[in-house]
Design a protein around this motif. Structure first.
Motif, PDB file in Angstrom:
ATOM      1  N   VAL A   1      -6.683   3.226  -2.645  1.00 64.64           N
ATOM      2  CA  VAL A   1      -6.330   1.809  -2.716  1.00 64.64           C
ATOM      3  C   VAL A   1      -7.408   1.012  -1.992  1.00 64.64           C
ATOM      4  O   VAL A   1      -7.740   1.307  -0.844  1.00 64.64           O
ATOM      5  CB  VAL A   1      -4.950   1.536  -2.079  1.00 64.64           C
ATOM      6  CG1 VAL A   1      -4.616   0.042  -2.166  1.00 64.64           C
ATOM      7  CG2 VAL A   1      -3.853   2.371  -2.752  1.00 64.64           C
TER       8      VAL A   1
ATOM      9  N   HIS B   1       2.436   2.212  -3.395  1.00 63.32           N
ATOM     10  CA  HIS B   1       1.539   2.760  -4.410  1.00 63.32           C
ATOM     11  C   HIS B   1       0.965   4.126  -4.000  1.00 63.32           C
ATOM     12  O   HIS B   1       0.731   4.976  -4.867  1.00 63.32           O
ATOM     13  CB  HIS B   1       0.464   1.731  -4.756  1.00 63.32           C
ATOM     14  CG  HIS B   1       1.047   0.569  -5.503  1.00 63.32           C
ATOM     15  ND1 HIS B   1       1.377  -0.617  -4.883  1.00 63.32           N
ATOM     16  CD2 HIS B   1       1.432   0.449  -6.797  1.00 63.32           C
ATOM     17  CE1 HIS B   1       1.925  -1.433  -5.781  1.00 63.32           C
ATOM     18  NE2 HIS B   1       1.963  -0.812  -6.942  1.00 63.32           N
TER      19      HIS B   1
ATOM     20  N   ILE C   1      -8.310  -2.602  -0.514  1.00 59.19           N
ATOM     21  CA  ILE C   1      -7.704  -3.855  -0.066  1.00 59.19           C
ATOM     22  C   ILE C   1      -8.801  -4.797   0.399  1.00 59.19           C
ATOM     23  O   ILE C   1      -9.576  -4.485   1.317  1.00 59.19           O
ATOM     24  CB  ILE C   1      -6.702  -3.622   1.082  1.00 59.19           C
ATOM     25  CG1 ILE C   1      -5.557  -2.718   0.621  1.00 59.19           C
ATOM     26  CG2 ILE C   1      -6.156  -4.956   1.604  1.00 59.19           C
ATOM     27  CD1 ILE C   1      -4.700  -3.287  -0.480  1.00 59.19           C
TER      28      ILE C   1
ATOM     29  N   LEU D   1      -4.757   0.123   8.273  1.00 60.12           N
ATOM     30  CA  LEU D   1      -5.353   0.542   7.006  1.00 60.12           C
ATOM     31  C   LEU D   1      -6.647   1.327   7.185  1.00 60.12           C
ATOM     32  O   LEU D   1      -6.892   2.316   6.485  1.00 60.12           O
ATOM     33  CB  LEU D   1      -5.634  -0.692   6.141  1.00 60.12           C
ATOM     34  CG  LEU D   1      -4.442  -1.547   5.711  1.00 60.12           C
ATOM     35  CD1 LEU D   1      -4.940  -2.847   5.080  1.00 60.12           C
ATOM     36  CD2 LEU D   1      -3.542  -0.794   4.737  1.00 60.12           C
TER      37      LEU D   1
ATOM     38  N   VAL E   1       0.830  -1.200   0.000  1.00 59.40           N
ATOM     39  CA  VAL E   1       0.000   0.000   0.000  1.00 59.40           C
ATOM     40  C   VAL E   1       0.867   1.254   0.000  1.00 59.40           C
ATOM     41  O   VAL E   1       0.633   2.193  -0.776  1.00 59.40           O
ATOM     42  CB  VAL E   1      -0.952  -0.011   1.206  1.00 59.40           C
ATOM     43  CG1 VAL E   1      -1.688   1.320   1.322  1.00 59.40           C
ATOM     44  CG2 VAL E   1      -1.954  -1.156   1.088  1.00 59.40           C
TER      45      VAL E   1
ATOM     46  N   LEU F   1      -7.754   4.859   1.800  1.00 58.29           N
ATOM     47  CA  LEU F   1      -7.839   3.404   1.747  1.00 58.29           C
ATOM     48  C   LEU F   1      -9.243   2.926   2.080  1.00 58.29           C
ATOM     49  O   LEU F   1      -9.928   3.502   2.924  1.00 58.29           O
ATOM     50  CB  LEU F   1      -6.858   2.763   2.740  1.00 58.29           C
ATOM     51  CG  LEU F   1      -5.386   3.181   2.629  1.00 58.29           C
ATOM     52  CD1 LEU F   1      -4.566   2.483   3.701  1.00 58.29           C
ATOM     53  CD2 LEU F   1      -4.840   2.883   1.245  1.00 58.29           C
TER      54      LEU F   1
END
Length: 316
Positions: A35, A27, A37, A50, A24, A56
């Motif tokens: 992102v 990127h 996940i 996260l 993570v 995120l």
């Protein structure tokens, strides 16, 4: 579409927390606006780091998730990945492009990803990023060496035979893992049937596809003999060496897919080790061959530093 496209990443992951956070952080550092996940197994340590992050979205894909979204959990990870990409794609309203990759894959651009996406024609709905496959290091250096994708298909077989004399017949591009790479998908499109390496829209496969020339997908498929052996049984049964995948050369022409090759080598004394040493290790001889052909990439990923920057509260 704005002149400065916004892009994001989605991944379905079952891995230690440190690997997830490294992925993570890398990127985010490159400029991913968001992102997604999808945790394929419970990972409270990663989720704690996260979930509070504003860029995120973390989803635990447990029994409740699969019961609610599909009625049951797909037994193979490939359909789970494909479903999760579609799930994120349908919710990716604030990014112009969405890329699906795995936890051991890292974008490595030679120039801004945003610039490259901005140059794509409007009819391009798919932008493919080709992989570069990691080789295991033979020293303690933090430099990772990669074999590059051979773009010229007319030269590919000859070069692979030159580089890997004992195993060229069984290798696509000289790689142990996939050569197809992964795809940025233009968001907001209807009727996109998304799979891991391809997409279909109204009967058209990969509509308007362009291959991005100034970015590689660094794939840490093999980092050591121990790591390769630890992953081998799963990959051989369900993953990138499973029997349903095709061979580099058809069997009636003397080829075998990797599933059959590895099954054969596993019965020979040091058969798998011989393959690993020739194909997967960044020996000086192999690096020299690759470099002379313009096929060697060497990079410091600095993943620990990126993780500490983006997740300072995490203690490994």
């Amino acid at each position: 579409m704005s002149t400065s496209p916004i892009w994001g990443v989605v991944a379905t992951i079952k891995a230690p927390a440190v690997d997830i956070l490294n992925f993570v952080a890398h990127h985010l550092e490159l400029g991913a606006a968001h992102v997604w996940i999808y945790l394929d197994a419970a990972n409270p340590e990663a989720k704690e780091q996260l979930k509070p992050h504003p860029q995120l979205t973390v989803v635990r894909t447990g029994d409740n998730y699969w019961q609610k979204t599909r009625g049951k959990k797909p037994p193979m990870h490939q359909p789970r990945q494909s479903f999760n990409v579609r799930h994120a794609y349908n919710r990716a309203k604030k990014v112009d492009w969405l890329l699906h990759i795995d936890v051991d894959e890292f974008l490595w651009p030679d120039r801004s990803i945003t610039e490259q996406l901005a140059e794509l024609p409007e009819e391009c709905l798919v932008a493919r990023v080709r992989p570069a496959e990691a080789m295991a290091s033979i020293d303690d250096s933090d430099v990772v060496h990669f074999k590059s994708f051979i773009a010229d298909s007319t030269l590919r077989n000859r070069l692979v035979a030159e580089i890997y004399p004992n195993f060229a017949t069984y290798l696509k591009n000289g790689f142990v893992s996939h050569v197809a790479g992964k795809m940025f998908l233009r968001t907001g499109q209807k009727d996109m049937a998304i799979k891991i390496h391809n997409v279909t829209q109204n009967g058209r496969q990969n509509p308007g596809q362009v291959e991005l020339q100034d970015v590689a997908l660094l794939h840490l498929h093999t980092t050591s003999w121990e790591q390769w052996m630890q992953s081998f049984a799963y990959r051989h049964k369900k993953g990138s060496y499973r029997d349903e995948l095709g061979a580099a050369v058809p069997e009636d022409q003397g080829g075998l897919n990797l599933h059959k090759l590895f099954a054969h080598l596993a019965e020979e004394p040091d058969g798998l080790r011989q393959f690993y040493e020739e194909v997967c290790v960044a020996t000086p001889e192999l690096r020299q061959k690759l470099e002379s052909l313009g096929l060697l990439r060497s990079h410091r990923l600095d993943l620990d530093a990126k993780r500490r920057e983006h997740f300072p509260g995490f203690v490994d």
